[in-house]
Design an enzyme around this catalytic site. Structure first.
Site, PDB file in Angstrom:
ATOM      1  N   ASP A  22      21.595  10.825  50.286  1.00 30.58           N
ATOM      2  CA  ASP A  22      20.689  11.974  50.242  1.00 30.58           C
ATOM      3  C   ASP A  22      21.464  13.290  50.210  1.00 30.58           C
ATOM      4  OD1 ASP A  22      18.155  13.034  50.073  1.00 30.58           O
ATOM      5  OD2 ASP A  22      17.886  13.177  52.238  1.00 30.58           O
ATOM      6  N   GLY A  23      20.840  14.309  49.616  1.00 28.62           N
ATOM      7  CA  GLY A  23      21.411  15.658  49.640  1.00 28.62           C
ATOM      8  C   GLY A  23      21.897  16.171  48.289  1.00 28.62           C
ATOM      9  N   GLY A  25      20.148  17.288  45.736  1.00 25.64           N
ATOM     10  CA  GLY A  25      19.415  18.492  45.339  1.00 25.64           C
ATOM     11  C   GLY A  25      19.899  19.715  46.101  1.00 25.64           C
ATOM     12  N   ARG A  26      20.040  19.553  47.418  1.00 27.99           N
ATOM     13  CA  ARG A  26      20.482  20.691  48.235  1.00 27.99           C
ATOM     14  C   ARG A  26      21.915  21.086  47.891  1.00 27.99           C
ATOM     15  NH1 ARG A  26      19.026  17.937  53.671  1.00 27.99           N
ATOM     16  NH2 ARG A  26      18.806  16.202  52.215  1.00 27.99           N
ATOM     17  N   ARG A  35      18.956  20.945  40.244  1.00 26.63           N
ATOM     18  CA  ARG A  35      19.028  19.759  41.105  1.00 26.63           C
ATOM     19  C   ARG A  35      19.702  18.585  40.386  1.00 26.63           C
ATOM     20  NH1 ARG A  35      15.934  18.992  45.518  1.00 26.63           N
ATOM     21  NH2 ARG A  35      15.819  16.810  44.948  1.00 26.63           N
ATOM     22  N   HIS A  39      22.704  15.309  41.054  1.00 32.60           N
ATOM     23  CA  HIS A  39      22.673  13.872  40.775  1.00 32.60           C
ATOM     24  C   HIS A  39      23.889  13.469  39.942  1.00 32.60           C
ATOM     25  CE1 HIS A  39      18.819  13.919  42.612  1.00 32.60           C
ATOM     26  NE2 HIS A  39      18.184  14.479  41.611  1.00 32.60           N
ATOM     27  N   SER A  67      13.703   5.901  45.141  1.00 32.98           N
ATOM     28  CA  SER A  67      12.638   5.257  45.916  1.00 32.98           C
ATOM     29  C   SER A  67      11.325   5.219  45.130  1.00 32.98           C
ATOM     30  CB  SER A  67      12.413   6.010  47.235  1.00 32.98           C
ATOM     31  OG  SER A  67      11.720   7.224  47.000  1.00 32.98           O
ATOM     32  N   LEU A 133      33.332  -7.216  45.871  1.00 29.89           N
ATOM     33  CA  LEU A 133      32.193  -6.499  46.462  1.00 29.89           C
ATOM     34  C   LEU A 133      30.902  -6.754  45.685  1.00 29.89           C
ATOM     35  CD1 LEU A 133      31.245  -4.130  48.444  1.00 29.89           C
ATOM     36  CD2 LEU A 133      31.608  -2.632  46.477  1.00 29.89           C
ATOM     37  N   ARG A 196      15.812  10.095  59.434  1.00 30.88           N
ATOM     38  CA  ARG A 196      14.698   9.188  59.114  1.00 30.88           C
ATOM     39  C   ARG A 196      15.182   8.108  58.153  1.00 30.88           C
ATOM     40  NH1 ARG A 196      12.773  14.319  57.055  1.00 30.88           N
ATOM     41  NH2 ARG A 196      13.316  14.558  54.855  1.00 30.88           N
TER      42      ARG A 196
END
Ligand code: IPE
Ligand code: IPE
Ligand code: MG
Length: 249
Positions: A22-23, A25-26, A35, A39, A67, A133, A196
């Site tokens: 996550d993050g 965009g910020r 944004r 990515h 998601s 992996l 979260r």
């Protein structure tokens, strides 16, 4: 001198690491960029973290890339992401093969554009012989979708007489999830600082250790990953037992 986060000094390497990336965009917005630029940069982090996870001896790396709820983002962002996923997979496949990394994916992937999906399936086929992996991408994934899907299939197999409804147990449920072939994650990492789980692997993370860092995903380094593993190695996992019981094992 040995660094504290060297493979040899980490007490216990998790077999399965799951990451909420996550993050992006910020990260971009803080630089006055679109944004989607976040990515693009995030793909470089995927490459880096796949490498370090291999180096550290992690067996399974599950990355939350998109998601179910992310479909509700502005169309331009969704389109840019899907395009990027297709391009990145095509470009990275030779290196995945070279590094013995096997690609798998989980999620309601039929919702994805056919171009990206074909490239993903191509990469999965071309890396299916790899024994290092296991890189598992969660795409169009949400845990509630997954659990509802499993419930539907369990019910239909019970009606068809393939399984005995009264014998359904936790192992049965696990075996109908998208992660049936993998151990549960030992370590869940979230970048971007939010506390979260955002509908990620809700069943499977029952006893995962959680590690949250404020660092945005594009800035997440190999060293930061090793630090997360080092902290994991210092945790005492009790699985409901007392500390005394665990230490006696
Ligand atoms: C995570 O970064 C990547 C995806 C959800 C696809 P975000 O795009 O959620 O970035 P933030 O949280 O808005 O910074
Ligand atoms: C979680 O990030 C999903 C992925 C990393 C793919 P989100 O940015 O979608 O999560 P929320 O909306 O902040 O909970
Ligand atoms: Mg986000």
């Amino acid at each position: 001198m040995r660094n504290e986060t060297d493979k040899a000094t980490i007490k216990q390497v998790p077999s399965h690491v799951a990451i909420i990336m996550d993050g992006n965009g910020r990260w971009a917005q803080a630089r006055g960029l679109e944004r989607s630029q976040g990515h693009v940069e995030g793909v470089n982090t995927v490459r880096r973290i796949t490498e370090v996870a291999s180096e550290m001896g992690v067996r399974y790396l599950t990355l939350y890339a998109f998601s179910t709820e992310n479909w509700n983002r502005p169309k331009e962002e969704v389109d840019a992401l899907m395009h990027l996923i297709g391009i990145a997979i095509e470009r990275e496949t030779p290196d995945l093969i070279k590094n013995n990394v096997r690609l798998t994916m989980i999620g309601d992937v039929e919702r994805m554009p056919s171009d990206a999906l074909e490239r993903l399936r191509g990469c999965i086929a071309r890396t299916s012989h790899c024994t290092g992996l296991n890189l598992n991408l969660a795409l169009s994934y949400s845990a509630r979708w997954e659990i509802a899907d499993a419930a539907r299939r369990i019910a239909s197999d019970a009606v068809a007489g393939k399984i005995d409804a009264s014998a359904i147990d936790e192992a049965t449920v696990s075996s109908y999830l998208t992660t049936a072939a993998m151990p549960d994650p030992d370590l869940l990492i979230r970048t971007g600082g939010d506390l979260r789980v955002s509908n990620f692997l809700l069943w499977q993370i029952a006893y995962a250790e959680i590690y949250v860092t404020p660092t945005y995903w594009p800035d997440f380094t190999k060293e930061a990953f090793r630090e997360a593993l080092a902290q994991f190695g210092c945790r005492e996992r009790r699985f409901g037992l007392t500390g005394e019981q665990v230490r006696a094992i």
